[in-house]
Design a protein around this motif. Structure first.
Motif, PDB file in Angstrom:
ATOM      1  N   UNK A   1      12.189 -29.168  16.752  1.00 15.88           N
ATOM      2  CA  UNK A   1      12.311 -28.366  15.536  1.00 15.88           C
ATOM      3  C   UNK A   1      11.022 -28.463  14.717  1.00 15.88           C
ATOM      4  N   UNK A   2      10.670 -27.364  14.049  1.00 17.28           N
ATOM      5  CA  UNK A   2       9.475 -27.321  13.209  1.00 17.28           C
ATOM      6  C   UNK A   2       9.665 -28.249  11.998  1.00 17.28           C
ATOM      7  N   UNK A   3       8.821 -29.259  11.864  1.00 21.48           N
ATOM      8  CA  UNK A   3       8.970 -30.239  10.790  1.00 21.48           C
ATOM      9  C   UNK A   3       8.754 -29.610   9.410  1.00 21.48           C
ATOM     10  N   UNK A   4       7.851 -28.667   9.316  1.00 20.00           N
ATOM     11  CA  UNK A   4       7.573 -28.025   8.030  1.00 20.00           C
ATOM     12  C   UNK A   4       8.770 -27.197   7.575  1.00 20.00           C
ATOM     13  N   UNK A   5       9.352 -26.459   8.479  1.00 25.47           N
ATOM     14  CA  UNK A   5      10.539 -25.661   8.152  1.00 25.47           C
ATOM     15  C   UNK A   5      11.713 -26.563   7.770  1.00 25.47           C
TER      16      UNK A   5
ATOM     17  N   UNK B   1     -10.196 -22.949   1.392  1.00 28.32           N
ATOM     18  CA  UNK B   1      -9.495 -23.682   0.329  1.00 28.32           C
ATOM     19  C   UNK B   1     -10.298 -24.885  -0.137  1.00 28.32           C
ATOM     20  N   UNK B   2     -10.953 -25.561   0.782  1.00 28.21           N
ATOM     21  CA  UNK B   2     -11.769 -26.703   0.389  1.00 28.21           C
ATOM     22  C   UNK B   2     -12.924 -26.258  -0.490  1.00 28.21           C
ATOM     23  N   UNK B   3     -13.511 -25.097  -0.174  1.00 31.60           N
ATOM     24  CA  UNK B   3     -14.590 -24.562  -1.002  1.00 31.60           C
ATOM     25  C   UNK B   3     -14.081 -24.227  -2.395  1.00 31.60           C
ATOM     26  N   UNK B   4     -12.901 -23.652  -2.505  1.00 31.65           N
ATOM     27  CA  UNK B   4     -12.336 -23.306  -3.812  1.00 31.65           C
ATOM     28  C   UNK B   4     -12.046 -24.548  -4.635  1.00 31.65           C
ATOM     29  N   UNK B   5     -11.598 -25.609  -3.981  1.00 33.78           N
ATOM     30  CA  UNK B   5     -11.325 -26.847  -4.700  1.00 33.78           C
ATOM     31  C   UNK B   5     -12.600 -27.395  -5.315  1.00 33.78           C
ATOM     32  N   UNK B   6     -13.709 -27.221  -4.633  1.00 32.33           N
ATOM     33  CA  UNK B   6     -14.996 -27.702  -5.126  1.00 32.33           C
ATOM     34  C   UNK B   6     -15.519 -26.829  -6.257  1.00 32.33           C
ATOM     35  N   UNK B   7     -14.978 -25.607  -6.374  1.00 37.38           N
ATOM     36  CA  UNK B   7     -15.412 -24.711  -7.437  1.00 37.38           C
ATOM     37  C   UNK B   7     -16.352 -23.654  -6.910  1.00 37.38           C
TER      38      UNK B   7
ATOM     39  N   UNK C   1      -3.080 -28.597   7.723  1.00 35.72           N
ATOM     40  CA  UNK C   1      -3.669 -27.506   8.505  1.00 35.72           C
ATOM     41  C   UNK C   1      -3.923 -26.276   7.639  1.00 35.72           C
ATOM     42  N   UNK C   2      -3.274 -26.192   6.476  1.00 31.77           N
ATOM     43  CA  UNK C   2      -3.503 -25.072   5.567  1.00 31.77           C
ATOM     44  C   UNK C   2      -4.806 -25.231   4.784  1.00 31.77           C
ATOM     45  N   UNK C   3      -5.323 -26.450   4.714  1.00 34.08           N
ATOM     46  CA  UNK C   3      -6.555 -26.692   3.957  1.00 34.08           C
ATOM     47  C   UNK C   3      -7.748 -26.354   4.831  1.00 34.08           C
TER      48      UNK C   3
ATOM     49  N   UNK D   1       3.887 -38.259   9.749  1.00 33.06           N
ATOM     50  CA  UNK D   1       2.481 -37.975  10.037  1.00 33.06           C
ATOM     51  C   UNK D   1       2.330 -36.546  10.566  1.00 33.06           C
ATOM     52  N   UNK D   2       3.275 -36.109  11.423  1.00 32.69           N
ATOM     53  CA  UNK D   2       3.245 -34.724  11.910  1.00 32.69           C
ATOM     54  C   UNK D   2       3.447 -33.740  10.759  1.00 32.69           C
ATOM     55  N   UNK D   3       4.329 -34.078   9.814  1.00 27.50           N
ATOM     56  CA  UNK D   3       4.555 -33.222   8.647  1.00 27.50           C
ATOM     57  C   UNK D   3       3.280 -33.121   7.815  1.00 27.50           C
ATOM     58  N   UNK D   4       2.638 -34.251   7.609  1.00 30.00           N
ATOM     59  CA  UNK D   4       1.392 -34.257   6.839  1.00 30.00           C
ATOM     60  C   UNK D   4       0.309 -33.435   7.537  1.00 30.00           C
ATOM     61  N   UNK D   5       0.204 -33.590   8.846  1.00 30.95           N
ATOM     62  CA  UNK D   5      -0.774 -32.801   9.604  1.00 30.95           C
ATOM     63  C   UNK D   5      -0.484 -31.306   9.485  1.00 30.95           C
TER      64      UNK D   5
END
Length: 135
Positions: free
Chosen positions: A2-6, A87-93, A81-83, A73-77
Motif C-alpha cells: 500500500x502507498x504509505x503517503x496515501x 522548491x529548494x530554490x524558492x526556499x532560498x528566496x 521527493x516533492x522537494x 523512513x519510506x514515508x519521509x522519503x
C-alpha cells in the motif's frame, strides 16, 4: 504494498502516527483520543500495519502498536521527493535576496472588554489570505 503517503494522509491515521510517536500504546489507549469505537481504531491500525508504518505485538489479549522506523523512513522519503530543485530554490528566496510576500495578515476588530472571541465562530486575527499567486 500500500502507498504509505496515501495511507498516512487520512486524518485519523495521521493522528495515530503522531500519538505513536510518543511510544508504544495499546488499541484502548489510542482509542481514548478519538470519538470512534476501538474497533474503528483497530481497522485504521491494521491498515497502517499493512502499509508497514506500524508494528504490532500481542501480549495476552492486548495488542500494542509502535512506529516501524523502516516504514516511517519510506514515508519521509515519499514526502521529500516533492522537494525538487525548484522548491529548494524558492526556499532560498528569489535572486537578489528580495523575497516576495505571498500572504498578508488581516487584522480583525478586537473583542470588547470582557468578551472572549470563540476561535470556531469568529474570524481569527491571524488569518492569512493570498495577496498574489505564486509564479
Amino acid at each position: 504494498m500500500i502507498d504509505v503517503l496515501e495511507t498516512a494522509a487520512e486524518p485519523t491515521r495521521r493522528r495515530l502516527l503522531q500519538l505513536l510517536g510518543c511510544g508504544e500504546a495499546s488499541v484502548g489507549e489510542l482509542a481514548e483520543h478519538f470519538p470512534v469505537s476501538r474497533s474503528a481504531i483497530s481497522q485504521h491500525l491494521l491498515l497502517l500495519a499493512t502499509a508497514g508504518l506500524v508494528t504490532a505485538r500481542k501480549d495476552g489479549r492486548r495488542r500494542y502498536y509502535s512506529l516501524d522506523p523502516r516504514g516511517m523512513s519510506r514515508l519521509r522519503d515519499s514526502l521529500e521527493s516533492f522537494w525538487t530543485g525548484v522548491l529548494l530554490d524558492r526556499r532560498a528566496g528569489p535572486p537578489g535576496g528580495r523575497r516576495r510576500r505571498a500572504c498578508r495578515t488581516i487584522q480583525q476588530p478586537r473583542a470588547s472588554q470582557g468578551e472572549i472571541p470563540c476561535p470556531l465562530t469568529s474570524p481569527s486575527s491571524s488569518r492569512l489570505t493570498p495577496t498574489q499567486p505564486f509564479p
